[in-house]
Design an enzyme around this catalytic site. Structure first.
Site, PDB file in Angstrom:
ATOM      1  N   CYS A 124       0.832  -1.191   0.000  1.00 21.30           N
ATOM      2  CA  CYS A 124       0.000   0.000   0.000  1.00 21.30           C
ATOM      3  C   CYS A 124       0.877   1.256   0.000  1.00 21.30           C
ATOM      4  O   CYS A 124       1.842   1.363  -0.745  1.00 21.30           O
ATOM      5  CB  CYS A 124      -0.951  -0.089   1.187  1.00 21.30           C
ATOM      6  N   SER A 125       0.564   2.215   0.853  1.00 18.69           N
ATOM      7  CA  SER A 125       1.310   3.466   0.882  1.00 18.69           C
ATOM      8  C   SER A 125       2.669   3.324   1.551  1.00 18.69           C
ATOM      9  O   SER A 125       3.393   4.317   1.700  1.00 18.69           O
ATOM     10  CB  SER A 125       0.499   4.562   1.576  1.00 18.69           C
TER      11      SER A 125
END
Length: 232
Positions: A124-125
């Site tokens: 993800c981030s």
């Protein structure tokens, strides 16, 4: 003999499934497949780390009531074969993350007599931390599609691939949003051990696995396009 020494990097307000998905894959490898793995949970201090905000003197959020215990600090982490970097709300605070970015840089190049890590793996981030640490400069990568514009704008030296469940660029593996960390880790298991091993792990956790790195509907869902690196 340990087959893989794993570091899990935890910062305040990380995303739980970013961490738990890949770790569960490795749990199955260890418990049911007999692989010798060692885990180090690494944070700024040995104090518990929460995936939610904790406000002194107030009732914490549901996520803030969850506490995860580090085993090592950024200063005493051992040599690692694999470093897992989750995302989450806390991944957007560059200044607060500076010690973590320095750690990622060090793990990538080797430090304190340790060799460079064999693999860097973001979910993800978490790719934002890799980008800020300079690890993604000149590489291809992907990330969470719902925060595509923000994350890609913070990694101008990276070729961001939109239609990707995960992207491999050298020893750096980046995965898309949250659950993609499971598919990416299964792909990494296939690369290190065998596809048969990855299949058995996926079957054990009853996961409907995306086997192709470009098996990703979310780029279309969010209207994401590739972002090329800025040159010059």
């Amino acid at each position: 003999m340990t087959e893989l020494t794993v570091g899990l990097l935890l910062f305040p307000t990380f995303e739980v499934l970013d961490m738990a998905g890949p770790i569960e894959v490795l749990n199955v490898l260890s418990i049911y497949m007999g692989k010798s793995l060692q885990l180090h949970v690494i944070a700024a201090t040995l104090d518990p780390v929460s995936p939610g905000p904790i406000e002194p003197g107030t009732s914490s959020s549901f996520a803030g009531q969850q506490l995860y215990m580090p085993t090592n600090t950024l200063d005493n982490a051992p040599a690692l074969d694999l470093l897992i970097v989750p995302g989450g709300p806390g991944s957007g605070n560059k200044e607060a993350l500076r010690p973590f970015l320095d750690f990622i840089q060090n793990v990538c190049k080797g430090y304190k007599g340790h060799p460079p890590a064999g693999y860097l793996f973001s979910v993800c981030s978490g790719s934002l931390l890799l980008a800020w640490a300079g690890v993604l400069d000149g590489k291809r990568a992907t990330t969470n599609k719902s925060f595509w514009d923000f994350i890609t704008s913070n990694g101008p030296k990276t070729h961001w691939v939109a239609k990707a469940r995960w992207v491999t660029s050298g020893n750096v593996w980046t995965t898309s949003g949250v659950t993609a960390g499971i598919d990416g880790m299964l792909a990494l298991v296939s690369s290190i051990w065998s596809e048969d091993t990855a299949e058995k792990v996926g079957a054990t956790i009853e996961h409907n696995r995306a086997k192709a790195s470009d098996d990703d509907p979310w780029a279309t869902h969010y209207g994401c396009q590739d972002v090329l690196p800025v040159t010059g």
